[in-house]
Design an enzyme around this catalytic site. Structure first.
Site, mmCIF file in Angstrom:
data_model
loop_
_atom_site.group_PDB
_atom_site.id
_atom_site.type_symbol
_atom_site.label_atom_id
_atom_site.label_comp_id
_atom_site.label_asym_id
_atom_site.label_seq_id
_atom_site.Cartn_x
_atom_site.Cartn_y
_atom_site.Cartn_z
ATOM 1 N N ASN A 392 77.243 43.421 22.911
ATOM 2 C CA ASN A 392 78.197 43.901 21.920
ATOM 3 C C ASN A 392 77.911 43.314 20.546
ATOM 4 O O ASN A 392 77.601 44.031 19.605
ATOM 5 C CB ASN A 392 79.631 43.590 22.329
ATOM 6 C CG ASN A 392 80.630 44.074 21.300
ATOM 7 O OD1 ASN A 392 80.480 45.164 20.760
ATOM 8 N ND2 ASN A 392 81.635 43.275 21.008
ATOM 9 N N ASP A 393 77.993 41.991 20.424
ATOM 10 C CA ASP A 393 77.846 41.353 19.117
ATOM 11 C C ASP A 393 76.530 41.705 18.443
ATOM 12 O O ASP A 393 76.484 41.927 17.229
ATOM 13 C CB ASP A 393 77.941 39.829 19.259
ATOM 14 C CG ASP A 393 79.318 39.386 19.715
ATOM 15 O OD1 ASP A 393 80.284 40.141 19.490
ATOM 16 O OD2 ASP A 393 79.427 38.294 20.301
ATOM 17 N N VAL A 394 75.451 41.763 19.217
ATOM 18 C CA VAL A 394 74.116 41.946 18.630
ATOM 19 C C VAL A 394 73.865 43.379 18.167
ATOM 20 O O VAL A 394 72.852 43.656 17.525
ATOM 21 C CB VAL A 394 73.017 41.523 19.623
ATOM 22 C CG1 VAL A 394 73.145 40.043 19.962
ATOM 23 C CG2 VAL A 394 73.046 42.363 20.888
#
Length: 468
Positions: A392-394
């Site tokens: 998600n974050d990346v």
């Protein structure tokens, strides 16, 4: 004998360097680890000659206990927990250096020996080693999600840290000057106070740092441990500690700077401010937003009928689910159907640099298909599908949104939104480790959401694809 010992230490240092160099690539990492371990064995044997084989029983017992703990850890700790293991071992090294320095200082004080280099180096070793130990312990607890998760801060925290650091310097100076600054506090209690205060400082420095920055912090603490070992080498007049510690400190510093640059995270801001999540970038409690809920069959049909170039982006969720096998099978099946398949690997896809590369390479994914962030981002422009598995974050475009202030703001991401179709395989709409909602989830024109465990989802898509 001194010449032979020096040559042995020199050979060990050379093996350390060769081993570290071979750790850069998964293909040579195993041999690099073995070479460095052989160098360490040479250094240990040479040190036994230096101490004239005294106190062999406690040394042998300690070596046996350490070997058993290391062997069991290497076999039992899962690949997903490797960052925690690195943090724990970093801390043990720093703590050991601090205690050795304290012991040597006590010895010098009780025997009346005067050694200016040791007197100056001991407080420095204790400071760096204790901060590394306490900070690594907090990093372990954060990564393991046992305690101090997210950003933990309190008013005037940086002021408290600064005052504490100045106090440590004053105590260290008092120890070096034989109690001249604080007559009521002799040198040995002064260095003990340095140890305790440094442990507190290590905790206070790391607790406000958010999860998105933890890989950088672990690398920095690794460098601290190396510096502490090198400093203890000056205390003990041991060349291999100086050489080995300097190598670890230098490599850890280089890695920290590279990661800080790659993630767009100024190191000073991380350490002295702590980047905490703000209110922006989060979904309001109870807020409902529509998503395109896709089935494995729908995903398989799109891949079979419309996709010619596919970029797969693995994340930490893939590692947790141990889904690297099905991912390799999906790659092979797509290639058998004439598709082009490559992988986009973010520097912290597995929480630590190289973590995901090793995981996929061991599963049989060709190393030349694993592209770094800089190399894979241009590939999304003509990609028909970007499949994000457990990440998600990346891939979160919120990192590039100037109107948001989040833990990932400014972090370089994999630009999956440029692909024709974005396919997420994840268990829910929950945000990633940094706690920032991903706007791509709600782009119903572009994004397909397959809600499933990474391994199960990949297996179901694979089955549907083979039957398409």
């Amino acid at each position: 004998m001194q010449a032979a010992t020096f040559l042995a230490y020199l050979a060990a240092a050379a093996l350390f360097i060769v081993g570290i160099r071979r750790l850069r690539r998964p293909e040579t990492a195993r041999s690099g680890n073995t070479i460095a371990a052989f160098g360490m064995a040479i250094a240990l044997v040479a040190t036994l000659f230096v101490i004239e084989f005294r106190a062999l029983l406690p040394i042998g017992a300690a070596a046996l206990i350490g070997a058993v703990v290391g062997a069991v850890s290497a076999q039992k700790v899962k690949m997903t927990a490797m960052p925690q293991m690195v943090a724990a071992y970093n801390g043990v090294g720093g703590g050991a250096a601090a205690l050795i320095a304290l012991s040597e200082f006590y010895h010098l004080q009780t025997t009346g020996e005067q050694d200016l280099v040791a007197s100056v180096t001991v407080p420095l070793t204790i400071l760096i080693g204790s901060v590394s130990f306490a900070g690594s312990a907090i990093a372990f607890l954060k990564l393991q999600e046992v305690a101090f998760t997210g950003s933990v801060s309190f008013p005037l925290q940086q002021v408290v840290n600064a005052v504490l650091f100045l106090g440590i310097l004053a105590l260290a100076a008092n120890a070096v000057l034989d109690g001249a600054l604080i007559p009521a506090l002799p040198p040995v209690p002064s260095v003990v106070a340095v140890l305790v205060a440094s442990l507190v400082l290590g905790v206070l420095v790391v607790i406000p740092i958010g999860g998105a920055d933890m890989p950088i912090v672990i690398s920095l603490l690794n460098a601290f441990t190396g510096l502490a070992a090198a400093a203890s080498g000056f205390v003990l007049n041991n060349y291999i500690l100086i050489i080995g510690g300097t190598i670890v400190g230098a490599s850890g510093t280089i890695l920290t700077r590279l990661m800080s640059s790659a993630l767009g995270r100024p190191l000073g801001k991380i350490i002295f401010a702590g980047i905490a999540a703000s209110g922006t970038g989060k979904r309001a409690p109870g807020e409902e937003r529509p998503v395109r809920d896709a089935s494995p069959q729908e995903v398989a049909e799109y891949l079979a009928d419309e996709a010619r170039k596919v970029v797969i982006v693995p994340g930490y969720g893939l590692a947790v689910a141990q889904a690297q096998g099905p991912m390799r099978e999906l790659m092979e099946t797509l290639e058998e159907q004439g598709k082009e398949v490559i992988f986009g690997i973010h520097p912290v896809a597995g929480r630590m640099p190289g973590h995901m590369n090793v995981l996929l390479t061991e599963a049989g994914v060709p190393y030349d298909k694993l592209l770094d962030l800089e190399d894979v981002n241009p590939e999304f422009d003509d990609a028909d599908a970007a499949i994000i598995v457990g990440a998600n974050d990346v891939v979160n475009p919120a990192a590039n949104d100037p109107e948001q202030n989040t833990p990932i703001s400014g972090m370089p991401i994999l630009e999956v939104e440029k692909a024709k179709r974005v396919i997420f395989i994840k268990r829910s709409l929950s945000p990633g480790f940094a706690g920032v909602d991903n706007p791509l989830f709600y782009d119903t024109e572009k994004t397909m959401m397959l809600f499933a465990d990474a391994k199960q989802g990949l297996q179901e898509v694979l089955s549907a694809l083979k039957g398409a």
